[in-house]
Design an enzyme around this catalytic site. Structure first.
Site, PDB file in Angstrom:
ATOM      1  N   PHE A   1       0.854  -1.189   0.000  1.00  0.00           N
ATOM      2  CA  PHE A   1       0.000   0.000   0.000  1.00  0.00           C
ATOM      3  C   PHE A   1       0.897   1.248   0.000  1.00  0.00           C
ATOM      4  CE2 PHE A   1      -2.643   3.306   1.879  1.00  0.00           C
ATOM      5  CZ  PHE A   1      -3.761   3.194   1.082  1.00  0.00           C
TER       6      PHE A   1
ATOM      7  N   TYR B   1     -10.857   1.677  10.749  1.00  0.00           N
ATOM      8  CA  TYR B   1     -12.110   2.064  10.070  1.00  0.00           C
ATOM      9  C   TYR B   1     -12.612   1.056   9.058  1.00  0.00           C
ATOM     10  CZ  TYR B   1      -8.460   4.031   6.979  1.00  0.00           C
ATOM     11  OH  TYR B   1      -7.344   4.217   6.220  1.00  0.00           O
ATOM     12  N   LYS B   2     -11.837   0.017   8.775  1.00  0.00           N
ATOM     13  CA  LYS B   2     -12.293  -0.962   7.778  1.00  0.00           C
ATOM     14  C   LYS B   2     -13.143  -2.023   8.492  1.00  0.00           C
ATOM     15  CE  LYS B   2      -8.064  -0.326   5.052  1.00  0.00           C
ATOM     16  NZ  LYS B   2      -8.524   0.502   3.938  1.00  0.00           N
TER      17      LYS B   2
ATOM     18  N   ARG C   1     -13.325  -4.640  -6.238  1.00  0.00           N
ATOM     19  CA  ARG C   1     -13.206  -5.240  -4.894  1.00  0.00           C
ATOM     20  C   ARG C   1     -14.565  -5.378  -4.216  1.00  0.00           C
ATOM     21  NH1 ARG C   1      -8.835  -1.887  -1.646  1.00  0.00           N
ATOM     22  NH2 ARG C   1     -10.412  -0.291  -1.966  1.00  0.00           N
TER      23      ARG C   1
ATOM     24  N   ASP D   1       1.154  -5.398   8.394  1.00  0.00           N
ATOM     25  CA  ASP D   1       0.007  -4.499   8.248  1.00  0.00           C
ATOM     26  C   ASP D   1      -1.243  -5.375   8.109  1.00  0.00           C
ATOM     27  OD1 ASP D   1      -2.032  -2.830   7.374  1.00  0.00           O
ATOM     28  OD2 ASP D   1      -0.687  -1.541   6.212  1.00  0.00           O
TER      29      ASP D   1
HETATM   30  C1  LIG Z   1      -3.028  -1.792   3.716  1.00  0.00           C
HETATM   31  C2  LIG Z   1      -3.209  -0.373   4.160  1.00  0.00           C
HETATM   32  N1  LIG Z   1      -2.281   0.176   4.963  1.00  0.00           N
HETATM   33  C3  LIG Z   1      -2.385   1.453   5.374  1.00  0.00           C
HETATM   34  C4  LIG Z   1      -3.451   2.231   4.999  1.00  0.00           C
HETATM   35  C5  LIG Z   1      -3.502   3.665   5.441  1.00  0.00           C
HETATM   36  O1  LIG Z   1      -4.142   3.768   6.667  1.00  0.00           O
HETATM   37  P1  LIG Z   1      -4.273   5.181   7.418  1.00  0.00           P
HETATM   38  O2  LIG Z   1      -5.140   6.037   6.573  1.00  0.00           O
HETATM   39  O3  LIG Z   1      -4.933   4.798   8.722  1.00  0.00           O
HETATM   40  O4  LIG Z   1      -2.911   5.729   7.620  1.00  0.00           O
HETATM   41  C6  LIG Z   1      -4.456   1.693   4.204  1.00  0.00           C
HETATM   42  C7  LIG Z   1      -5.632   2.511   3.810  1.00  0.00           C
HETATM   43  O5  LIG Z   1      -6.503   2.112   3.096  1.00  0.00           O
HETATM   44  C8  LIG Z   1      -4.326   0.357   3.755  1.00  0.00           C
HETATM   45  O6  LIG Z   1      -5.232  -0.193   2.937  1.00  0.00           O
END
Ligand SMILES: Cc1ncc(COP(=O)(O)O)c(C=O)c1O
Length: 415
Positions: free
Chosen positions: A131, A227-228, A376, A202
């Site tokens: 990501f 939040y997911k 998705r 992660d």
């Molecule tokens: C795999 C992954 N890591 C990190 C993040 C970023 O998270 P944050 O906005 O809480 O920093 C996301 C956001 O969608 C994500 O999908």
């Protein structure tokens, strides 16, 4: 025999574990009538108690008790208590998780921590397709000459990357945000530890969707979104995990007063708090934590084994429906077929993924797309039913049959 609507209804009626799924689903707001949600990989559903929890903090906490709320409502304890509520879902000890800041910030804190603990080793290993935020965070650390980055195409190249014995930390996504491919955490942790490096996982696309065994698989560090699938609300604080063996091994990179051993002593110099507490930085986001607490209360009742089975049943059903009902169109399954190799969502590869996603959203089937061609379907095990999957696939078929998804109005990009 192809799956029928009656089969889907029968699957919904079964509760093989301890969790009663229909009752659990009723404890979430159903959203806009006539809408089917498959976007738990972006923003999870809202527990019905969330508005009242927030209203109570506003009225009782902010309007009335004000400063006294820190004591009366124990606001400062929230990062720890919320962490304890979700710890079993990720296979962590209840004191080893904190809910705080964002995933990106926690990624920064734990990468820097690993570099301190593992010094003089200074290499961070990352997958190319990680990501982007995780990559940016690591790039900035390297730009400050605090680390060197070593990229791999996928986990099969990890052994070679670890061979020079200079790796401090391997930062991996448990589940890929596009394809939903889930890595074998236990096996990779064995190689990482054998090479004297630390692992940083992660869990954004697995926590709250499938069972995770951080301690059992000997993970060193982890972060993940709130939040997911965890349903903490839009912009909810994220979480971080640290294995107890590293808990008191170094200073945190961001030494704030909430991570001090004695915050209200107001000492002139920093003393790290014990264990995961040292990763707290500033004042907790009390309103965001109030929303998160509604989900945390529900998570305390959820058995991760049941959760995993439910998710497996739902996503296997969805894949079977795609196979049986959409074979006439060039949709290719991007996610692995085997549930243990899959995370929270099911991804399809389709050349017009962005336009098709928007056409589905217009029809009330809320999915998302990611460049270049991933469609998705984020499946939440607490709120999705097999019957909903059936209905959504019928809408998908109608759009593909009519070709209406190719309309010019679906050309603009969607978040
Ligand atoms: C795999 C992954 N890591 C990190 C993040 C970023 O998270 P944050 O906005 O809480 O920093 C996301 C956001 O969608 C994500 O999908």
């Amino acid at each position: 025999m192809p799956l029928t609507l009656a089969d889907c209804m029968r699957l919904d009626a079964q509760d093989p574990g301890h969790t009663h799924w229909a009752q659990m689903g009723d404890r979430f707001d159903p959203g806009t009538p006539g809408t089917l949600y498959f976007d738990a990989n972006s923003i999870g559903p809202m527990p019905r108690t969330a508005p009242l929890k927030m209203q109570t903090v506003l009225q009782e906490g902010w309007a009335k008790a004000r400063r006294r709320s820190w004591n009366e409502h124990d606001w400062l304890a929230q990062p720890r208590s919320l962490g304890a509520s979700i710890a079993h879902l990720i296979g962590a000890g209840s004191n080893d998780v904190r809910v705080t800041d964002t995933t990106s910030i926690n990624q920064y804190k734990l990468l820097r921590y690993a570099l301190s603990v593992a010094a003089p080793r200074r290499v961070i290993v990352l997958e190319h397709h990680v990501f982007p935020s995780n990559r940016y965070v690591a790039e900035a650390i390297a730009r400050d000459h605090l680390a060197e980055l070593r990229f791999i195409d996928d986990a099969s190249q990890l052994s070679a990357a670890l061979a020079p014995k200079d790796v401090a930390v391997v930062a991996l996504s448990h589940v890929d945000y596009r394809s939903s491919t889930r890595l074998d955490m236990a096996e990779l942790n064995r190689s990482i530890r054998a090479a004297g490096a630390m692992s940083l996982w992660d869990l954004s696309h697995s926590a709250g969707a499938v069972a995770i065994a951080l301690r059992q698989s000997d993970a060193d560090l982890a972060v993940g979104c709130g939040y997911k699938y965890l349903c903490g609300g839009p912009g909810a604080p994220a979480f971080l995990y640290i294995h107890p063996r590293w808990a008191d091994a170094a200073w945190p990179a961001i030494a704030g007063w909430m991570g001090h051993a004695d915050t209200f002593a107001f000492e002139p110099t920093y003393q790290p708090g014990t264990g995961a507490d040292r990763f707290l930085v500033g004042t907790p986001s009390v309103l965001a934590n109030a929303a998160f607490s509604a989900a945390a209360q529900l998570w305390e009742e959820v058995d991760p084994v049941d959760l995993d089975q439910r998710h497996s049943s739902l996503t296997d059903t969805l894949i079977q429906l795609f196979d049986e009902q959409c074979a006439a169109w060039p949709l290719r399954l991007l996610s692995p077929r085997n549930h243990v190799q899959r995370g929270g969502h099911v991804a399809l590869q389709f050349e017009g993924a962005s336009a098709l996603a928007q056409a589905l959203v217009e029809q009330g089937v809320i999915v998302s797309s990611r460049k270049p061609d991933a469609l998705r379907w984020g499946i939440h095990p607490l709120t999705t039913s097999h019957q909903q999957l059936w209905s959504a696939v019928q809408v998908l078929r109608q759009l593909l049959t009519s070709g209406s998804w190719q309309d010019a109005r679906f050309e603009r990009p969607m978040v």
